[in-house]
Design an enzyme around this catalytic site. Structure first.
Site, PDB file in Angstrom:
ATOM      1  N   GLU A 288       0.661  -1.450   0.032  1.00 36.57           N
ATOM      2  CA  GLU A 288       0.299   0.339  -0.154  1.00 36.57           C
ATOM      3  C   GLU A 288       1.017   1.891  -0.004  1.00 36.57           C
ATOM      4  O   GLU A 288       0.754   2.537   0.780  1.00 36.57           O
ATOM      5  CB  GLU A 288      -1.153  -0.032   0.511  1.00 36.57           C
ATOM      6  CG  GLU A 288      -1.920  -1.146   0.700  1.00 36.57           C
ATOM      7  CD  GLU A 288      -3.406  -1.846   1.696  1.00 36.57           C
ATOM      8  OE1 GLU A 288      -2.861  -0.516   3.297  1.00 36.57           O
ATOM      9  OE2 GLU A 288      -3.972  -2.169   1.834  1.00 36.57           O
ATOM     10  N   GLU A 393      -4.220  -8.604  -1.358  1.00 40.83           N
ATOM     11  CA  GLU A 393      -4.734  -8.548  -0.111  1.00 40.83           C
ATOM     12  C   GLU A 393      -6.448  -8.423  -0.407  1.00 40.83           C
ATOM     13  O   GLU A 393      -6.593  -7.887  -0.646  1.00 40.83           O
ATOM     14  CB  GLU A 393      -3.785  -7.893   0.683  1.00 40.83           C
ATOM     15  CG  GLU A 393      -4.078  -7.842   2.406  1.00 40.83           C
ATOM     16  CD  GLU A 393      -3.674  -6.466   3.293  1.00 40.83           C
ATOM     17  OE1 GLU A 393      -2.037  -6.741   3.132  1.00 40.83           O
ATOM     18  OE2 GLU A 393      -4.505  -5.841   3.594  1.00 40.83           O
TER      19      GLU A 393
END
Ligand SMILES: *[C@@H]1O[C@H](CO)[C@@H](O)[C@H](O)[C@H]1NC(C)=O
Ligand SMILES: *[C@@H]1O[C@H](CO)[C@@H](O)[C@H](O)[C@H]1NC(C)=O
Ligand SMILES: *[C@@H]1O[C@H](CO)[C@@H](O)[C@H](O)[C@H]1NC(C)=O
Ligand SMILES: *[C@@H]1O[C@H](CO)[C@@H](O)[C@H](O)[C@H]1NC(C)=O
Ligand SMILES: CC(=O)N[C@H]1CO[C@H](CO)[C@@H](O)[C@@H]1O
Length: 550
Positions: A288, A393
């Protein structure tokens, strides 16, 4: 009369022997498959409870011969991979009439024009992407939870995911050093100014917990595991904010000291794991990257703009991997929410210097409902068909409005299945869940960012619960082997049923059907090469159908 001690021992031993015979007979009669021990915690459906000696399993799946089909059903009503079998009907027009009758009975208030039976037709001549695999993440938290169980229960848990009786996981994401699902903050090179990485060392979380578990998982897996590495933060001293958390990026510019050292850190990680016979299929450019960019982020993050990521891959990471002893390790960019696509991919992949080092694009599932899959994933595939899309994810219970563990939540099972199916129908080649196991609070997590997991452990009773999401994963991961190719499916009329179909390397067909509504739907599946399969998708159910084609 007096018992001699010897006689007592003899009678105890024969009793014990009889008990053992009875026990093993009981186990054998299940012939590799066994039923879910359901427990209802009031969240819509049941969890399946497992302990050191018992865990439900369908066993290894083998399909019946040509002319028959198998079905596996999970539902809100409590089915868990419930097995069925039937005869494929060849050129039967009667089946259609029967289906129509059922529909008429169920929907007498629906106008007649809508009453023709739903038919799904497999179009195996329409070929799309091939599957890479499914799996979850060996976080510090997952390792702590698995190891908190007794040896027997640990073994059961690992077998559920990785052995041939399990659900076919072949991908394991491994965080590089700490993330929020750790109990402390650390990286592998926390000594300030160590640009040579002389102090680089794995943590005890790796050597004492994650690595031994990965080795055990590998040993029971029928296939080599595809390990995927992601880093959350660089050491504080390499960063603009001198901290692992918050808003911060690497100091300097791509091609500079910090960016080169950060690339070498990845190579050192691969080297250290290789000493334990664990080699990585792929690494991502970092978890991220958007998190460390805008806000004072509460846990480990490293901000990268797509432009900085492009130059870092082109100048530092790409060349470092290429000239290392692991030149075949795949590089996945993004590793962040799919709504950043296709924008992020355009910036990085349009650059030939970066693009030549990249193999794929990793996506997370958060905020997926904000942007349609077709304009994020689909558009990216259309622009860059030579790069694969991979889910890195996802987890339930992250949303502040629907937080933490909910034992038995069927809504979350549907959310998983819906997202996996949407991804697969938009060119994604695999889907990786987040923590393999969490405790009942949804942790441990040092910032209390508690979420849900397909496996929740209860240490005090030495049991673990398989959530409905575990079975959502199974409906895909157990059936869609690596190399399975998505094929076309057409419906003869509009339907809210969700579906996806694959042809496996051995030619067998797998069709997965999700009904998220509250009433059952009758349908007919048609495979022009084999025949017709009449079936029904019960209310709130997930159904996998599979059959041989030769
Ligand atoms: C494990 O679960 C099974 C099935 O519920 C039960 O029969 C058995 O007694 C349990 N074993 C232990 C050690 O608790
Ligand atoms: C290393 O792992 C592979 C499977 O990935 C296995 O075949 C091999 O035996 C292992 N070697 C050692 C020394 O453990
Ligand atoms: C960022 O958050 C941390 C902890 O939440 C706080 O201590 C710190 O002062 C914040 N920094 C800024 C610049 O707001
Ligand atoms: C169904 O019937 C048609 C025409 O009679 C034939 O060409 C086709 O092969 C048949 N399909 C199967 C699966 O038997
Ligand atoms: C996705 C979905 O809701 N599919 C179907 C489930 O079954 C009902 C009843 O037949 C249908 O109306 C739905 O479209």
């Amino acid at each position: 009369m007096r018992f001699s001690a010897a006689a007592m021992v003899r009678s105890w031993t024969s009793g014990l022997l009889l008990l053992l015979v009875l026990l093993s007979a009981g186990v054998l009669s299940c012939a590799g498959s066994s039923k879910c021990v359901g427990r209802d915690f009031g969240y819509g459906s049941v969890v399946c409870e497992c302990n050191s000696t018992y865990c439900d399993s369908v066993g290894p799946v083998t399909l019946p011969p040509l002319g028959q089909y198998s079905t596996y059903l999970s539902s809100m009503a409590g089915s868990r991979l419930e097995v069925g079998q039937g005869q494929v009907q060849v050129n039967s027009s009667g089946a259609g009439e029967c289906v129509c009758v059922c529909v008429c009975v169920c929907y007498s208030d629906v106008p007649f024009g809508f009453l023709s039976a739903l038919r799904l037709t497999i179009r195996s001549e329409q070929k799309y992407q091939k599957i890479r695999g499914f799996g979850g993440a060996m976080t510090d938290a997952a390792a702590i939870n698995i190891l908190s169980l007794s040896a027997g229960a640990q073994e059961q848990l690992l077998r559920q995911y990785f052995s041939s009786e399990g659900i076919g996981y072949s991908v394991v994401r491994v965080p590089m050093a700490s993330c929020d699902f750790s109990t402390r903050l650390y990286t592998y090179a926390d000594t300030p100014g160590d640009y040579n990485l002389d102090s680089f060392a794995l943590a005890s979380e790796d050597t004492d917990m994650k690595i031994p578990l990965l080795q055990r998982a590998q040993a029971m897996s029928p296939q080599p595991l595809s390990l995927l590495a992601s880093a959350w933060s660089a050491p504080a001293w390499m960063k603009t904010n001198n901290a692992l958390t918050g808003k911060g990026s690497l100091k300097g510019k791509p091609g500079g000291k910090e960016h080169k050292t950060w690339a070498q850190y990845y190579i050192r990680f691969l080297q250290e794991y290789a000493k334990y016979n664990l080699t990585f299929w792929a690494l991502t450019t970092g978890n991220e990257p958007s998190a460390g960019l805008l806000t004072n982020y509460s846990f480990q993050a490293l901000g990268f703009t797509p432009w900085e990521q492009k130059d870092w891959v082109a100048m530092d990471l790409g060349p470092a991997v290429h000239s290392s002893s692991f030149p075949h390790t795949h590089i996945l960019i993004l590793d962040d929410n799919r709504l950043l696509l296709p924008f992020w991919a355009k910036v990085v992949l349009d650059d030939v210097h970066a693009g030549r080092y990249v193999h794929g694009v990793g996506v997370h599932w958060y905020y997926d409902n904000l942007v349609p899959a077709a304009i994020s994933l689909g558009a990216t595939h259309k622009l860059y068909p030579e790069y694969y899309l991979f889910g890195t994810e996802a987890c339930a219970g992250w949303n502040p409005l629907d937080r933490g563990v909910k034992l038995g939540s069927w809504a979350r099972a549907e959310a998983y299945a819906h997202d996996i199916m949407e991804d697969l129908n938009n060119y994604v080649v695999g889907w990786t869940d987040w923590n393999l196991a969490l405790d009942q609070t949804g942790g441990p997590n040092w910032v209390k960012n508690f979420v849900d997991s397909p496996v929740i452990v209860d240490v005090t009773s030495d049991v673990f619960y398989k959530q409905p999401t575990f079975y959502s994963m199974a409906h895909f991961s157990k059936f869609l082997w690596a190399g399975s190719q998505r094929v076309g499916v057409t419906a003869n009329k509009a339907t809210r049923l969700e579906y996806t179909a694959f042809v496996r390397p051995d030619g067998s067909v797998v069709l997965i059907v999700l009904n998220r509504s509250s009433s059952p739907i009758q349908l007919e599946v048609q495979d022009p090469t084999v025949g017709n399969i009449p079936c029904s998708a019960p209310a709130h159910s997930l159904l996998t159908l599979a059959w041989n084609t030769h």
